[in-house]
Enzyme design. Structure first.
Site, mmCIF file in Angstrom:
data_model
loop_
_atom_site.group_PDB
_atom_site.id
_atom_site.type_symbol
_atom_site.label_atom_id
_atom_site.label_comp_id
_atom_site.label_asym_id
_atom_site.label_seq_id
_atom_site.Cartn_x
_atom_site.Cartn_y
_atom_site.Cartn_z
ATOM 1 N N ARG A 1 0.842 -1.201 0.000
ATOM 2 C CA ARG A 1 0.000 0.000 0.000
ATOM 3 C C ARG A 1 0.872 1.244 0.000
ATOM 4 N NH1 ARG A 1 -3.217 -1.742 5.527
ATOM 5 N NH2 ARG A 1 -3.528 -3.901 4.883
ATOM 6 N N ARG B 1 9.150 7.657 6.426
ATOM 7 C CA ARG B 1 8.815 9.011 6.880
ATOM 8 C C ARG B 1 9.342 9.291 8.295
ATOM 9 N NH1 ARG B 1 2.535 9.164 5.829
ATOM 10 N NH2 ARG B 1 2.765 11.090 7.043
ATOM 11 N N ASP C 1 0.211 5.326 1.500
ATOM 12 C CA ASP C 1 -0.735 6.148 2.265
ATOM 13 C C ASP C 1 -1.266 7.316 1.442
ATOM 14 O OD1 ASP C 1 -0.742 4.727 4.571
ATOM 15 O OD2 ASP C 1 0.848 5.895 5.530
ATOM 16 N N TYR D 1 12.452 3.800 -2.085
ATOM 17 C CA TYR D 1 11.643 5.002 -1.868
ATOM 18 C C TYR D 1 12.530 6.225 -2.025
ATOM 19 C CZ TYR D 1 7.533 2.604 0.071
ATOM 20 O OH TYR D 1 6.402 1.843 0.233
#
Lengths: 247, 247
Positions: free
Chosen positions: A51, A198, A53, A111
């Protein structure tokens, strides 16, 4: 029946995240709607590498699905893009073997996180970068990122809102580079926990701003306590950049 | 009382154009709201170099207003930016003489228009460029733009929805350049009619796509008839780039 693997890109600011939720516009729902149109009303389930966000972008998200349609791979891309809204684009479609799985077969993921360092905000990048109008101590940050590399328990860097019990992950690579006011972080690992990138970015920034020493990362990791790490950096700077599979 | 001149930038996709309209979020309304907050409820009227339509962006729009507040010029910028939403930024504030006028004193304006030439759409640029996934005949386009240069009646390149009677304008400069899949047009003139840049771009693109010959521009200008020119290019590729004043 054939299994298809697609590389997709989407603007996270246009969706309530990847996964289907009632009454929300999600990436999964929009793609499944397009596939349903192509299949004359038949529902086609898609499976993603993982997934993302709300607000998080994708450059190279990977999905797979099965279809009975006899469409050549090179026609799938055009057909899907004509049915998808402007906020999603299919970059590549390949036929794959019937036991390929977009989530279970992931070897590693990359990422990226983008930070705008200019003093003034940039109105055109407000959904696409995190604005940090301060100077950062790159030497301390370089020191800090070293402590994340390797196979570790990342409990301190995982949102409390998770059901996953195994918090051990391997981070292969972290680097950052600056290019005309834009600071880009690259993270490569075998997998990342919920909000892990994050929270790492938020903590590295606190080191760069001088609020913490780089060595604190070691203690934070040892404590296995989310409250010890830094703030979660905002979603809109984060990009799922690439998903790697064994061929 | 002092008169202040500001350079502002805004993301046109976030507003229903520049000018105040009832029940719409416009650039003017948002700035006047911020100024009203700074002036403890007193309404402050702002004056811009000109309107921009819904979807049109600004890099260097210029406004002026009068204020009784004794704030040094360098503090105005920070104060205003802290009260303005993320979609607008004040880039510069200068004290100016009391008869400066942001609209009447304009010497020339520069607009830019951005076109993405890649075959696939770019999900992150959908509000910021016009996507043209075709190859263009640059030689024919270079030929076409020459016919726009000079002082001419631009009735054919003006939206029918205008009250202005004098359709004579001087175009000083048009050029275009390509940089990694992005085609940028620059237009410099003493003023531009309603939709004039977008109709010129639409018509130049029709030349570039081979739908029209470059020489048709001459006839279109002579006919003074909007229906003879090409389609109006979409607003989201257009940027008010710079407004020039005497010194």
């Amino acid at each position: 029946m054939q299994r298809l693997k697609c590389i997709i890109s989407y603007d996270g600011s246009a969706f309530s995240g990847y996964q289907v939720q009632p009454n929300r516009r999600t990436v999964q729902a929009v793609i499944e709607d397009a596939l349903q149109k192509m299949h004359k009303g038949e529902f086609i389930r898609i499976h993603a590498s993982g997934r993302t966000d709300a607000g998080v972008h994708a450059i190279g998200q990977v999905i797979h699905f099965d279809s009975p349609l006899a469409i050549p791979a090179n026609r799938w891309k055009v057909a899907l893009n004509s049915l998808l809204p402007d906020e999603i684009v299919v970059k590549d479609v390949q036929k794959t073997h019937s036991d390929f799985h977009a989530r279970f077969d992931v070897i590693s993921k990359e990422y990226q996180y983008k930070i705008l360092l200019k003093r003034d905000r940039d109105v055109f990048l407000r959904h696409y970068v995190h604005h940090v109008p301060h100077s950062l101590d790159y030497i301390a940050m370089k020191e800090a990122i070293k402590y994340f590399i390797g196979t570790k328990d990342f409990s301190s860097f995982c949102s409390a809102k998770t059901e996953i019990e195994d918090k051990i992950r391997t981070v292969y690579e972290i680097e950052f580079f600056e290019e005309s006011d834009m600071l880009t972080f690259r993270f490569v690992g075998n997998g990342f926990l919920y909000n892990m990138v994050r929270i790492m970015v938020g903590t590295i920034l606190e080191v760069g701003l001088g609020y913490r020493s780089s060595k604190e990362i070691v203690t934070i990791l040892e404590m296995k306590d989310r409250t010890k790490a830094g703030k979660t950096a905002p979603s809109h700077g984060l990009y799922l950049w690439k998903v790697n599979y064994n061929n």
